[in-house]
Design a protein around this motif. Structure first.
Motif, PDB file in Angstrom:
ATOM      1  N   ASP A   1      27.070  70.739  71.808  1.00  0.00           N
ATOM      2  CA  ASP A   1      26.623  70.761  70.052  1.00  0.00           C
ATOM      3  C   ASP A   1      25.178  70.661  69.977  1.00  0.00           C
ATOM      4  N   PRO A   2      25.213  71.802  69.353  1.00  0.00           N
ATOM      5  CA  PRO A   2      24.326  72.219  67.845  1.00  0.00           C
ATOM      6  C   PRO A   2      23.185  71.652  67.725  1.00  0.00           C
ATOM      7  N   GLY A   3      24.088  70.194  67.109  1.00  0.00           N
ATOM      8  CA  GLY A   3      23.430  68.733  66.585  1.00  0.00           C
ATOM      9  C   GLY A   3      22.548  68.347  66.758  1.00  0.00           C
ATOM     10  N   TYR A   4      23.690  67.724  68.175  1.00  0.00           N
ATOM     11  CA  TYR A   4      22.625  66.855  69.513  1.00  0.00           C
ATOM     12  C   TYR A   4      20.982  67.275  70.103  1.00  0.00           C
ATOM     13  N   ARG A   5      21.863  69.069  70.517  1.00  0.00           N
ATOM     14  CA  ARG A   5      20.564  69.451  70.611  1.00  0.00           C
ATOM     15  C   ARG A   5      19.368  69.981  69.541  1.00  0.00           C
ATOM     16  N   GLU A   6      19.898  69.796  68.401  1.00  0.00           N
ATOM     17  CA  GLU A   6      18.636  69.870  67.706  1.00  0.00           C
ATOM     18  C   GLU A   6      18.115  68.429  67.424  1.00  0.00           C
ATOM     19  N   ALA A   7      18.697  67.461  67.619  1.00  0.00           N
ATOM     20  CA  ALA A   7      18.220  66.179  67.815  1.00  0.00           C
ATOM     21  C   ALA A   7      17.047  66.044  68.428  1.00  0.00           C
ATOM     22  N   LEU A   8      17.910  66.467  69.969  1.00  0.00           N
ATOM     23  CA  LEU A   8      17.150  65.920  70.790  1.00  0.00           C
ATOM     24  C   LEU A   8      15.494  66.459  70.994  1.00  0.00           C
ATOM     25  N   GLN A   9      15.845  68.303  70.055  1.00  0.00           N
ATOM     26  CA  GLN A   9      14.547  68.686  69.826  1.00  0.00           C
ATOM     27  C   GLN A   9      13.725  67.768  68.796  1.00  0.00           C
ATOM     28  N   GLU A  10      13.963  67.464  68.063  1.00  0.00           N
ATOM     29  CA  GLU A  10      13.214  66.731  67.300  1.00  0.00           C
ATOM     30  C   GLU A  10      12.111  65.912  67.814  1.00  0.00           C
ATOM     31  N   ILE A  11      13.500  65.066  68.157  1.00  0.00           N
ATOM     32  CA  ILE A  11      12.822  64.203  68.747  1.00  0.00           C
ATOM     33  C   ILE A  11      10.354  64.335  69.643  1.00  0.00           C
ATOM     34  N   GLU A  12      11.527  64.725  70.826  1.00  0.00           N
ATOM     35  CA  GLU A  12      10.015  65.583  71.078  1.00  0.00           C
ATOM     36  C   GLU A  12       9.302  66.047  69.885  1.00  0.00           C
ATOM     37  N   LYS A  13       9.413  66.815  69.290  1.00  0.00           N
ATOM     38  CA  LYS A  13       8.319  67.393  68.535  1.00  0.00           C
ATOM     39  C   LYS A  13       8.243  66.308  67.964  1.00  0.00           C
TER      40      LYS A  13
END
Lengths: 70, 395
Positions: free
Chosen positions: A11-23
């Motif tokens: 899921d790119p949405g989930y993955r994107e969300a994770l990346q955003e959290i890290e950022k």
């Protein structure tokens, strides 16, 4: 909240969300970050974590359903 | 002159009679072949006996023999029970005779005894010679080397339509318990007597002419006396069976002897019923084989399906295990992220009574950055205070 795509599999949405959290975390942890932005970032990060939790639960439920039907 | 010295025919014949009877008064055992035989209504039996010189084809001797009814009544049943046949043309016999001469009828042999054992021996000898000849001519095993069709359903039958043997065969073949159906055709022939070999051979020729339409030939005949069945020892018939283009099955009802026809056939069975059984058995065996194959096929498929199911089950388990691992990792990661978020958030520290000092919007972490008289902002959890630095102390 940024639109998060909800597709099956990787899921790119989930993955994107994770990346955003890290950022966001990196930004929050940085002492240079201004206080004005802080509460907004914290709020956003917390929401994203909740979103990921919810998504994860949804996926899990979905897969449990599939495994029970087979 | 000549007439005075002459004698009458009767006187001459009387003279012959007395010389013969004086010279040949005792009885003799003689061997000969019956060339003609007549049974008279009075009960007497008249035969023409012939003999051949060794190595010659033509007849070398001939004489008339008589069995008077009083003697024949005694001899006949004994002969027939021992040999299984009645006296008939072509038969070799050993008889005890007395030579008689009648002025009116000429020479005749009066039979007083017949030895049936000799005839049996002669016939057996003949039979052995037939077998030997067939072997020497390379015909003996000829028919048995033909390959029987896997499922011989087109059956030619040589029999007599009135014969019980034929009816038994047909009944058994058509009413078989498995429900197999056959295509049969009867070729009629006399199945006993002197004409039997020729008639059977002629019927065989008819079948052979259409050999492409049949898978096998059955020669069927119900039970009979030894004499009835003697035709099945005939050389010509045996030679025809041996060289027949289709496998020949003989079902000639008999209890003891095996006939030459049986020996040269592809397969011999005891009775017409047994011949039907033989054919049905071929089909039943084949069906059994098919059922076995079907069962094997079914079992193989089942085993295969079961293997595949197990494999799929394992794959499924692996999938869900992989998925649940992945979930666990993802949950853990989220947990960590949340923890980090919580501890990194300075706002949460303010709630506990700590404060942050800003100067020109930047966080201050050291007094070295501040001089007395400067305005700094102190941020608390619910608001901010702008303060003037009056004093600065380094720790």
């Amino acid at each position: 909240m940024k639109k998060i795509k909800d597709t099956a599999g990787e899921d790119p949405g989930y993955r994107e969300a994770l990346q955003e959290i890290e950022k966001l975390l990196a930004k929050i942890e940085d002492p240079e970050t201004s206080f004005d932005e802080l509460s907004k970032d914290v709020k956003r990060a917390t929401e994203l974590v909740e979103y990921c939790r919810k998504q994860l639960r949804n996926y899990k439920d979905e897969i449990d359903k599939i495994s029970q039907n087979n | 002159m000549r007439a005075e010295r002459s004698i009458t025919l009767l006187e001459l014949q009387e003279e012959i009679k007395s010389s013969i009877e004086a010279r040949l008064e005792r009885s003799y055992w003689i061997r000969g072949e019956i060339s003609e035989i007549k049974y008279q209504s009075t009960g007497h039996c008249y035969m023409d006996l012939v003999d051949r010189r060794e190595g010659e084809n033509g007849i070398s001797a001939r004489a008339q023999a008589i069995v008077w009814s009083s003697v024949f009544r005694m001899l006949r049943p004994y002969f027939e029970t021992t040999t299984g046949q009645e006296l008939s043309r072509g038969m070799q016999i050993l008889v005890q005779v007395q030579v008689q001469y009648s002025p009116l009828y000429g020479l005749s042999l009066v039979v007083s005894d017949i030895d049936p054992a000799f005839t049996v021996g002669e016939q057996e000898l003949q039979r052995q010679q037939t077998i030997k000849r067939l072997r020497e001519e390379g015909m003996f095993d000829m028919n048995s080397t033909l390959e029987l069709a896997l499922l011989p359903r087109r059956v030619a039958i040589i029999s007599s339509v009135q014969a019980a043997g034929y009816r038994d065969f047909m009944k058994h073949l058509t009413n078989n318990e498995y429900g197999f159906t056959f295509q049969t055709e009867l070729f009629q022939a006399a199945m006993q007597g002197t004409t039997a070999p020729a008639e059977i051979i002629s019927a065989m020729d008819s079948v052979a002419a259409r050999s492409g339409e049949f898978d096998m030939l059955v020669i069927a005949r119900g039970g009979g006396s030894v004499q009835d069945l003697i035709c099945f020892d005939d050389y010509e018939l045996a030679a025809n069976i041996a060289q027949f283009p289709l496998p020949v099955i003989t079902g000639i009802g008999h209890d003891h002897d095996i006939h030459v026809a049986d020996m040269v056939a592809h397969t011999m069975v005891k009775t017409p019923t047994a011949a039907a059984d033989f054919i049905i058995e071929l089909f039943a065996r084949e069906e059994q084989q098919l059922l076995y194959l079907l069962q094997r096929l079914r079992m193989t498929v089942q085993a295969r399906i079961s293997d595949e199911n197990t494999r799929i089950e394992m794959l499924k388990r692996d999938i869900f295990k992989g998925v649940s691992d992945k979930f666990r990792i993802a949950e853990h990661r989220l947990e960590l992220l949340q923890q980090r978020l919580r501890s990194a958030n300075p706002l949460s520290i303010l709630e506990k009574g700590y404060s942050v000092t800003l100067c020109d919007g930047k966080r201050i972490s050291s007094v070295a950055d501040i001089r007395e008289g400067m305005i700094v902002r102190v941020v608390l959890s619910d608001g901010a205070l702008d303060c003037k630095v009056e004093n600065r102390t380094e720790l």
